[in-house]
Each structure stands twice: as C-alpha cells, then as structure tokens.
Scaffold this motif. Sequence first.
Motif, mmCIF file in Angstrom:
data_model
loop_
_atom_site.group_PDB
_atom_site.id
_atom_site.type_symbol
_atom_site.label_atom_id
_atom_site.label_comp_id
_atom_site.label_asym_id
_atom_site.label_seq_id
_atom_site.Cartn_x
_atom_site.Cartn_y
_atom_site.Cartn_z
ATOM 1 N N LEU A 242 0.837 -1.204 0.000
ATOM 2 C CA LEU A 242 0.000 0.000 0.000
ATOM 3 C C LEU A 242 0.871 1.253 0.000
ATOM 4 O O LEU A 242 0.607 2.210 -0.739
ATOM 5 C CB LEU A 242 -0.914 0.013 1.228
ATOM 6 N N ALA A 243 1.915 1.253 0.822
ATOM 7 C CA ALA A 243 2.782 2.428 0.919
ATOM 8 C C ALA A 243 3.516 2.673 -0.392
ATOM 9 O O ALA A 243 3.658 3.827 -0.832
ATOM 10 C CB ALA A 243 3.780 2.243 2.061
ATOM 11 N N LEU A 244 3.983 1.619 -1.038
ATOM 12 C CA LEU A 244 4.711 1.772 -2.296
ATOM 13 C C LEU A 244 3.797 2.275 -3.409
ATOM 14 O O LEU A 244 4.209 3.073 -4.257
ATOM 15 C CB LEU A 244 5.355 0.443 -2.693
ATOM 16 N N ILE A 245 2.557 1.835 -3.417
ATOM 17 C CA ILE A 245 1.599 2.324 -4.418
ATOM 18 C C ILE A 245 1.272 3.795 -4.156
ATOM 19 O O ILE A 245 1.214 4.613 -5.081
ATOM 20 C CB ILE A 245 0.318 1.464 -4.393
ATOM 21 N N ALA A 246 1.083 4.152 -2.891
ATOM 22 C CA ALA A 246 0.711 5.530 -2.554
ATOM 23 C C ALA A 246 1.787 6.531 -2.950
ATOM 24 O O ALA A 246 1.472 7.684 -3.279
ATOM 25 C CB ALA A 246 0.426 5.636 -1.057
ATOM 26 N N ALA A 247 3.058 6.116 -2.947
ATOM 27 C CA ALA A 247 4.164 7.041 -3.228
ATOM 28 C C ALA A 247 4.687 6.961 -4.654
ATOM 29 O O ALA A 247 5.641 7.657 -5.006
ATOM 30 C CB ALA A 247 5.318 6.767 -2.252
ATOM 31 N N ALA A 248 4.081 6.140 -5.501
ATOM 32 C CA ALA A 248 4.587 5.933 -6.860
ATOM 33 C C ALA A 248 4.267 7.104 -7.776
ATOM 34 O O ALA A 248 3.303 7.851 -7.553
ATOM 35 C CB ALA A 248 3.995 4.651 -7.445
ATOM 36 N N ARG A 249 5.069 7.251 -8.837
ATOM 37 C CA ARG A 249 4.759 8.241 -9.881
ATOM 38 C C ARG A 249 3.436 7.886 -10.557
ATOM 39 O O ARG A 249 2.604 8.749 -10.813
ATOM 40 C CB ARG A 249 5.900 8.257 -10.908
ATOM 41 N N ALA A 250 3.262 6.605 -10.851
ATOM 42 C CA ALA A 250 2.027 6.118 -11.461
ATOM 43 C C ALA A 250 2.036 4.603 -11.392
ATOM 44 O O ALA A 250 3.069 3.979 -11.116
ATOM 45 C CB ALA A 250 1.892 6.588 -12.905
ATOM 46 N N MET A 251 0.890 4.000 -11.631
ATOM 47 C CA MET A 251 0.786 2.543 -11.610
ATOM 48 C C MET A 251 0.084 2.047 -12.856
ATOM 49 O O MET A 251 -0.839 2.684 -13.376
ATOM 50 C CB MET A 251 0.034 2.060 -10.377
ATOM 51 N N VAL A 252 0.513 0.869 -13.331
ATOM 52 C CA VAL A 252 -0.141 0.163 -14.433
ATOM 53 C C VAL A 252 -0.581 -1.189 -13.901
ATOM 54 O O VAL A 252 0.209 -1.898 -13.266
ATOM 55 C CB VAL A 252 0.800 -0.017 -15.633
ATOM 56 N N SER A 253 -1.825 -1.540 -14.151
ATOM 57 C CA SER A 253 -2.330 -2.801 -13.607
ATOM 58 C C SER A 253 -3.463 -3.342 -14.458
ATOM 59 O O SER A 253 -4.008 -2.659 -15.328
ATOM 60 C CB SER A 253 -2.847 -2.599 -12.183
ATOM 61 N N ASN A 254 -3.809 -4.585 -14.162
ATOM 62 C CA ASN A 254 -5.048 -5.162 -14.667
ATOM 63 C C ASN A 254 -6.186 -4.747 -13.731
ATOM 64 O O ASN A 254 -5.986 -4.006 -12.764
ATOM 65 C CB ASN A 254 -4.922 -6.687 -14.691
ATOM 66 N N ASP A 255 -7.377 -5.256 -14.010
ATOM 67 C CA ASP A 255 -8.507 -5.094 -13.106
ATOM 68 C C ASP A 255 -8.256 -6.009 -11.909
ATOM 69 O O ASP A 255 -8.461 -7.215 -11.971
ATOM 70 C CB ASP A 255 -9.794 -5.483 -13.845
ATOM 71 N N SER A 256 -7.778 -5.436 -10.822
ATOM 72 C CA SER A 256 -7.378 -6.241 -9.667
ATOM 73 C C SER A 256 -7.571 -5.442 -8.381
ATOM 74 O O SER A 256 -7.916 -4.254 -8.413
ATOM 75 C CB SER A 256 -5.899 -6.634 -9.794
ATOM 76 N N GLY A 257 -7.320 -6.101 -7.264
ATOM 77 C CA GLY A 257 -7.441 -5.415 -5.990
ATOM 78 C C GLY A 257 -6.496 -4.243 -5.861
ATOM 79 O O GLY A 257 -6.868 -3.177 -5.355
ATOM 80 N N LEU A 258 -5.254 -4.405 -6.329
ATOM 81 C CA LEU A 258 -4.292 -3.311 -6.227
ATOM 82 C C LEU A 258 -4.669 -2.138 -7.120
ATOM 83 O O LEU A 258 -4.296 -0.997 -6.837
ATOM 84 C CB LEU A 258 -2.886 -3.818 -6.556
ATOM 85 N N MET A 259 -5.411 -2.391 -8.194
ATOM 86 C CA MET A 259 -5.928 -1.294 -9.012
ATOM 87 C C MET A 259 -6.816 -0.385 -8.168
ATOM 88 O O MET A 259 -6.717 0.857 -8.224
ATOM 89 C CB MET A 259 -6.731 -1.844 -10.196
ATOM 90 N N HIS A 260 -7.672 -0.972 -7.354
ATOM 91 C CA HIS A 260 -8.565 -0.178 -6.507
ATOM 92 C C HIS A 260 -7.798 0.533 -5.402
ATOM 93 O O HIS A 260 -8.168 1.640 -4.991
ATOM 94 C CB HIS A 260 -9.655 -1.073 -5.924
ATOM 95 N N VAL A 261 -6.719 -0.084 -4.925
ATOM 96 C CA VAL A 261 -5.870 0.572 -3.933
ATOM 97 C C VAL A 261 -5.289 1.854 -4.510
ATOM 98 O O VAL A 261 -5.319 2.922 -3.882
ATOM 99 C CB VAL A 261 -4.749 -0.381 -3.475
ATOM 100 N N ALA A 262 -4.733 1.778 -5.729
ATOM 101 C CA ALA A 262 -4.149 2.966 -6.363
ATOM 102 C C ALA A 262 -5.193 4.064 -6.531
ATOM 103 O O ALA A 262 -4.914 5.246 -6.304
ATOM 104 C CB ALA A 262 -3.551 2.593 -7.719
ATOM 105 N N ALA A 263 -6.396 3.684 -6.933
ATOM 106 C CA ALA A 263 -7.453 4.679 -7.110
ATOM 107 C C ALA A 263 -7.793 5.353 -5.786
ATOM 108 O O ALA A 263 -7.986 6.572 -5.731
ATOM 109 C CB ALA A 263 -8.693 4.007 -7.699
ATOM 110 N N ALA A 264 -7.844 4.586 -4.715
ATOM 111 C CA ALA A 264 -8.213 5.150 -3.415
ATOM 112 C C ALA A 264 -7.128 6.068 -2.854
ATOM 113 O O ALA A 264 -7.422 6.941 -2.037
ATOM 114 C CB ALA A 264 -8.507 4.025 -2.429
ATOM 115 N N PHE A 265 -5.877 5.885 -3.282
ATOM 116 C CA PHE A 265 -4.798 6.792 -2.904
ATOM 117 C C PHE A 265 -4.646 7.950 -3.895
ATOM 118 O O PHE A 265 -3.762 8.794 -3.722
ATOM 119 C CB PHE A 265 -3.469 6.043 -2.817
#
Length: 333
Positions: A242-265
Amino acid sequence: MSASLVVAPQWIGDAVMTEPLLRRLQARGERLTVGALPWVAPVYRAMPQVAEVIEFPFAHGGLQWTARRAMAERLRGRFDVAYVCPNSLKSALIPWWAGTPKRVGYRGEARLMVLNQRLPNPPAGERPPMVAFYSALSGEAGVAEDRPQLQLDSAVRAAALQAQGLQAQGYYVFAPGAEFGPAKRWPARHFASLAAQLSLPVVLLGSAKESALCGEIAAQAQAQGARGVIDLSGRTSLDQALALIAAARAMVSNDSGLMHVAAAFATPQVAVFGSSSPLHTPPLSAKAQVIWLKNDAAYQPPLDCAPCFQRECPLGHTRCLVDIRPERVLALL
C-alpha cells in the motif's frame, strides 16, 4: 454513539470499495469495528474512520464452525448493529451468534434467520457498481456518487520507501497479476516492453503466487534495457505494498485489488481491462485512465465476446488484452 461491526469482504478490491460505506456510518456517529481476514485487514488500517480492526482467523472455504463460534463469544454483547458485506451464510453467523440486535445484509444463501434487516439482491444478470452495492447497506440515498479514499501515516510510507531504497515519485509500480485468472491479465511481454520504454525504475508488486509471472516480466524487461526493475512479488506485506503504491509516480495494472488501492490513494494509473468490465468495477479516481477495447469504436473487428467474465478466454485468443499495445499505455502515462 452506537457500536457497529462491519464484516468485511475477503478480496482486497472489495475491501477498498467498502470505504464509502464506512465513511457514511462514521459520519452519522457510529463507532466502527471491522472484522476482516488477515490478508485484507491492512486495507482497513488505512481508513481513519475505523476505530478497531479485528483479524478473523479463518481460511478460504469451509464453514469453520468452531472458530466462528469462538469469535462470536468473544464479541458477544459488544455491538448494537452489524453490517455484513459478503453474501455468504458463514459471514453472517458471527453477529447472529454474538447476539447483535440489528444485523444488516443482502438476502441470499439461507440468511433469513441470521439477518433481520435484509436488502434485495440485484436481479440476476445485472452487475451494479460495487461501491453502490456496499454503500446501500447504510440505508442512505446517493450512494452511487461515492469514491473510496485511503490514507497512510507519513512515517509508514517513508519506512517502506527507505526499505527499498526508493524516493517518492521516483518509480512506477506494475501490478501484473489478477487473482481471478489469466483472462484478466495483460500479457507479460507487454508489461516488459513498457518497462523498457520508461525513464524511471519499475517496481513489480504481487503475491507469492505471481512470482513466476513477475520474474518473467523482470527478465524480459532487463533484456530489453529497462532502467531498473525491482521484483517484490511475494516479498512485501500488504501494508508495505500500500505504501509503495501511494508514493509511486504512477501505476499500471489489470482489473485487480491493487488497481482499486491505487485509485483510493489517487495515484495516477492506467488500468487495463479485458474479460471484465469497467462499468462494474472501475478504478474510482480522477487520476485513473482505463483502456478497454470493448468500448473502443476504432478497434475492429468489434469485441462481441466481451465482457465474458471468464477465468480463461473461451475462444483461446484473449484478443481483448493482447491487442492493447504497450505504446498505447505509454502514451497515457
């Protein structure tokens, strides 16, 4: 102030999409305790409105009567109301056995006795947006307009970055997995090609089950001259991810749980959809961009087969994902 128990879903993405429900409940004066399985509990620790998170020691599958009875006894008399997010019978047993007076959830799976405030399920074949589905448990109107929000303590974020030698905004995150199956996964070779075209390092996140996939991407990307690929699949806790996603420049993902994490951050992201539909589970963020060939009028021949919602492509070609070129994602990044 009423004491409320929220029985959480078992998937990361669904857990994120319950946040607007919890925000509504807390805003009207309810003190929230969330009962969650260990692998989704970190999501609720990133929700400031949650006063307490209790980890339910249950595994996937099976009723596990003894463990649920013991948990119910531990919680007996503590709560005025329980909101049961999953649709299964076993998820509703604990508040019933614990004697919680008001027990709210959707109808289904023999839950007539265990729930005393039951909402009708959507008609068969209809897939409503999941945030609205969960938020409706509050009994309030306007739930379709909510967007999930997660927050992390700055010290937690800094510790995760320091552990990997990373700087905030100094890397991209790729989440190439999808627990549901390969029909939701953009090809490994496309992730690798994209990594090789970026000017910053790429961090690969995923579970231990996705280590082989991430290892393949890392090897191909490095062979193509990528500036740096850090494969952390199976090597981080969800809190760290969660912390690494919150601090990233951007994220690329499929439709997955971590996709929703990035959106919420509110992390900038590109989400690639194939067999599933962004009309049902979109990344709810102004900084999210979605690629779905089903609604691309320029893509020919049209994808009449999508969304199929299958684990594997019934036609054997997974054209809905293969034909999304890395250059298209790069342009959005």
